[in-house]
Scaffold this motif. Structure first.
Motif, PDB file in Angstrom:
ATOM      1  N   UNK A  69     -12.527   9.697  -5.393  1.00  0.00           N
ATOM      2  CA  UNK A  69     -11.379   8.952  -5.523  1.00  0.00           C
ATOM      3  C   UNK A  69      -9.630  10.191  -5.121  1.00  0.00           C
ATOM      4  N   UNK A  70      -8.802   9.217  -5.148  1.00  0.00           N
ATOM      5  CA  UNK A  70      -7.195  10.320  -4.499  1.00  0.00           C
ATOM      6  C   UNK A  70      -7.442  10.889  -5.809  1.00  0.00           C
ATOM      7  N   UNK A  91       1.239  -1.517  -0.042  1.00  0.00           N
ATOM      8  CA  UNK A  91      -0.177  -0.082   0.064  1.00  0.00           C
ATOM      9  C   UNK A  91       0.777   0.765   0.274  1.00  0.00           C
ATOM     10  N   UNK A  92       0.346   2.000  -0.915  1.00  0.00           N
ATOM     11  CA  UNK A  92       1.290   3.416  -0.439  1.00  0.00           C
ATOM     12  C   UNK A  92       0.759   4.682  -0.390  1.00  0.00           C
ATOM     13  N   UNK A  93       0.758   5.664  -0.340  1.00  0.00           N
ATOM     14  CA  UNK A  93       0.527   6.628   0.208  1.00  0.00           C
ATOM     15  C   UNK A  93      -0.279   7.408  -0.799  1.00  0.00           C
ATOM     16  N   UNK A  94      -1.717   8.389  -0.228  1.00  0.00           N
ATOM     17  CA  UNK A  94      -2.410   8.234  -1.337  1.00  0.00           C
ATOM     18  C   UNK A  94      -3.309   9.687  -0.489  1.00  0.00           C
ATOM     19  N   UNK A  95      -3.449  10.062  -1.355  1.00  0.00           N
ATOM     20  CA  UNK A  95      -4.162  11.789  -0.943  1.00  0.00           C
ATOM     21  C   UNK A  95      -6.000  12.184  -2.020  1.00  0.00           C
ATOM     22  N   UNK A  96      -6.007  12.977  -1.266  1.00  0.00           N
ATOM     23  CA  UNK A  96      -7.759  12.579  -0.833  1.00  0.00           C
ATOM     24  C   UNK A  96      -7.936  14.439  -1.208  1.00  0.00           C
ATOM     25  N   UNK A  97      -8.360  15.191  -1.933  1.00  0.00           N
ATOM     26  CA  UNK A  97      -9.123  16.390  -1.366  1.00  0.00           C
ATOM     27  C   UNK A  97     -10.830  16.092  -0.726  1.00  0.00           C
ATOM     28  N   UNK A  98     -10.859  16.773   0.245  1.00  0.00           N
ATOM     29  CA  UNK A  98     -12.380  16.545   1.120  1.00  0.00           C
ATOM     30  C   UNK A  98     -12.330  18.372   0.509  1.00  0.00           C
ATOM     31  N   UNK A  99     -14.237  18.052   1.062  1.00  0.00           N
ATOM     32  CA  UNK A  99     -14.242  19.289  -0.207  1.00  0.00           C
ATOM     33  C   UNK A  99     -15.175  20.177   1.304  1.00  0.00           C
ATOM     34  N   UNK A 100     -14.954  20.769   1.971  1.00  0.00           N
ATOM     35  CA  UNK A 100     -15.653  21.437   3.377  1.00  0.00           C
ATOM     36  C   UNK A 100     -16.934  22.677   2.589  1.00  0.00           C
ATOM     37  N   UNK A 125     -15.297  34.501  -4.059  1.00  0.00           N
ATOM     38  CA  UNK A 125     -16.221  32.951  -2.996  1.00  0.00           C
ATOM     39  C   UNK A 125     -14.943  32.206  -3.433  1.00  0.00           C
ATOM     40  N   UNK A 126     -14.422  31.573  -2.410  1.00  0.00           N
ATOM     41  CA  UNK A 126     -13.286  30.729  -2.388  1.00  0.00           C
ATOM     42  C   UNK A 126     -14.048  29.208  -1.777  1.00  0.00           C
ATOM     43  N   UNK A 127     -12.599  28.086  -1.696  1.00  0.00           N
ATOM     44  CA  UNK A 127     -13.301  26.714  -1.653  1.00  0.00           C
ATOM     45  C   UNK A 127     -13.073  26.572  -0.132  1.00  0.00           C
ATOM     46  N   UNK A 128     -13.199  25.887   0.899  1.00  0.00           N
ATOM     47  CA  UNK A 128     -12.615  25.498   2.125  1.00  0.00           C
ATOM     48  C   UNK A 128     -12.195  23.826   2.156  1.00  0.00           C
ATOM     49  N   UNK A 129     -11.071  23.725   1.676  1.00  0.00           N
ATOM     50  CA  UNK A 129     -10.500  22.423   1.411  1.00  0.00           C
ATOM     51  C   UNK A 129     -10.512  21.550   3.424  1.00  0.00           C
ATOM     52  N   UNK A 130     -10.168  19.935   2.977  1.00  0.00           N
ATOM     53  CA  UNK A 130      -9.504  19.588   4.339  1.00  0.00           C
ATOM     54  C   UNK A 130      -8.696  19.074   3.613  1.00  0.00           C
ATOM     55  N   UNK A 131      -7.781  18.189   3.576  1.00  0.00           N
ATOM     56  CA  UNK A 131      -7.164  17.036   2.789  1.00  0.00           C
ATOM     57  C   UNK A 131      -6.366  15.390   3.603  1.00  0.00           C
ATOM     58  N   UNK A 132      -7.404  14.066   2.826  1.00  0.00           N
ATOM     59  CA  UNK A 132      -7.122  13.389   4.327  1.00  0.00           C
ATOM     60  C   UNK A 132      -5.709  12.340   3.068  1.00  0.00           C
ATOM     61  N   UNK A 133      -5.018  12.340   4.328  1.00  0.00           N
ATOM     62  CA  UNK A 133      -3.809  11.107   3.363  1.00  0.00           C
ATOM     63  C   UNK A 133      -3.548  10.026   4.019  1.00  0.00           C
ATOM     64  N   UNK A 134      -3.798   8.792   3.039  1.00  0.00           N
ATOM     65  CA  UNK A 134      -3.465   7.335   3.584  1.00  0.00           C
ATOM     66  C   UNK A 134      -2.533   7.151   4.057  1.00  0.00           C
ATOM     67  N   UNK A 135      -1.952   6.200   5.303  1.00  0.00           N
ATOM     68  CA  UNK A 135      -0.717   6.271   4.913  1.00  0.00           C
ATOM     69  C   UNK A 135      -0.808   4.934   5.430  1.00  0.00           C
ATOM     70  N   UNK A 136       0.391   3.968   5.605  1.00  0.00           N
ATOM     71  CA  UNK A 136       0.354   2.550   5.790  1.00  0.00           C
ATOM     72  C   UNK A 136      -0.192   2.584   7.330  1.00  0.00           C
ATOM     73  N   UNK A 137       0.867   4.005   7.890  1.00  0.00           N
ATOM     74  CA  UNK A 137       0.471   2.825   9.076  1.00  0.00           C
ATOM     75  C   UNK A 137      -0.396   4.333  10.338  1.00  0.00           C
ATOM     76  N   UNK A 138      -1.524   5.221   9.063  1.00  0.00           N
ATOM     77  CA  UNK A 138      -2.387   6.189   9.487  1.00  0.00           C
ATOM     78  C   UNK A 138      -3.023   6.656   8.494  1.00  0.00           C
ATOM     79  N   UNK A 139      -4.025   7.092   9.628  1.00  0.00           N
ATOM     80  CA  UNK A 139      -5.299   8.127   8.538  1.00  0.00           C
ATOM     81  C   UNK A 139      -5.043   9.518   8.751  1.00  0.00           C
TER      82      UNK A 139
END
Ligand SMILES: [Zn+2]
Ligand SMILES: [Zn+2]
Length: 257
Positions: free
Chosen positions: A254-255, A1-10, A31-45
């Protein structure tokens, strides 16, 4: 499993364009978006920022007070917001192991209270400055809770493998921090947070309006450091509130990297 990145629309915020671009014409909204990001790593989210509190969208005056509520307009569409976005990935807040707050502004730590099982990483400087200002600021309720905070004094490699590294980028606030990620796709990225709102700020070497600058010298230095990462280390910068850039990224579930 490799590191993946997701953009979340907040959700999104609307306000006077001059708070982003001090030389803009008077009375023009943006008007601007408010994002947050999820990084999925083998050892944690790892979640980078938590967006705006749900009560802030429902009743901004009650949640933020009338001054802030008068300055911003708040938008949260169906399926937007941190909990709904995580659900698209089959995740709940309890599945998040690490939260990294870029800083304690309301659009970056609003849902911290959902992440009672995560360790929450903040610069000590951010916590100290926010505590000192707390009495003047009703927004403290977003972060001022008995959560599992871990205070940092500088850079921090989350998993000891240099793939997910917190780097201080002060100036917007006293203890602002960004997140460097080596994605499994081979991309080096840096989530800048509000150390750089948009690509235009980087290109023009431009700081935002005064209310969004805690210390101009430090913010300028952090902007220079981000530019150095981009130009010398082939790091792709993902800006804090850049609508054009975020629209170009693949959407959750999708990542994008
Ligand atoms: Zn901010
Ligand atoms: Zn922000």
């Amino acid at each position: 499993m490799t590191v993946k990145l997701y953009a979340l629309n907040c959700g999104a915020l609307e306000f006077d364009r001059r708070s982003f671009f001090p030389d803009a014409a008077k009375g023009v909204a943006m008007r601007v978006p408010v994002p947050s990001f999820l990084v999925v790593h083998p050892k944690g989210r790892v979640l980078f920022d938590t967006g705006i509190h749900a009560d802030g969208f429902r009743d901004p005056v009650a949640h933020f007070g009338k001054d802030l509520a008068a300055y911003f307009r708040f938008y949260c569409g169906p399926g937007e917001g941190i909990a709904a976005q995580l659900r698209l990935l089959g995740l709940e807040p309890g599945d998040i192991t690490h939260v990294v707050n870029s800083h304690f502004h309301f659009d970056h730590c609003g849902c911290n209270g959902l992440f009672t099982r995560a360790e929450i990483f903040v610069q000590g400087a951010e916590m100290r400055a926010s505590r000192a200002a707390r009495d003047a600021d009703g927004r403290a309720r977003d972060w001022d809770q008995p959560l599992n905070y871990r205070l940092l004094e500088g850079e921090h490699d989350l998993f000891g493998d240099a793939d997910v590294v917190i780097v201080p980028t002060p100036g917007h606030t006293a203890g602002h921090q960004s997140l460097r990620v080596n994605a499994g796709s081979g991309m080096r990225l840096c989530l800048t947070g509000d150390a750089c709102y948009t690509q235009e700020h980087l290109e023009r070497d431009l700081l935002p309006g005064k209310l969004a600058v805690w210390n101009a010298d430090e913010m300028q230095r952090s902007l220079g450091e981000l530019r150095r990462m981009r130009d010398r280390e082939s790091t792709e910068l993902i800006y804090g509130h850049d609508g054009a850039q975020l629209r170009g990224l693949r959407r959750c579930p999708e990542a994008f990297a």
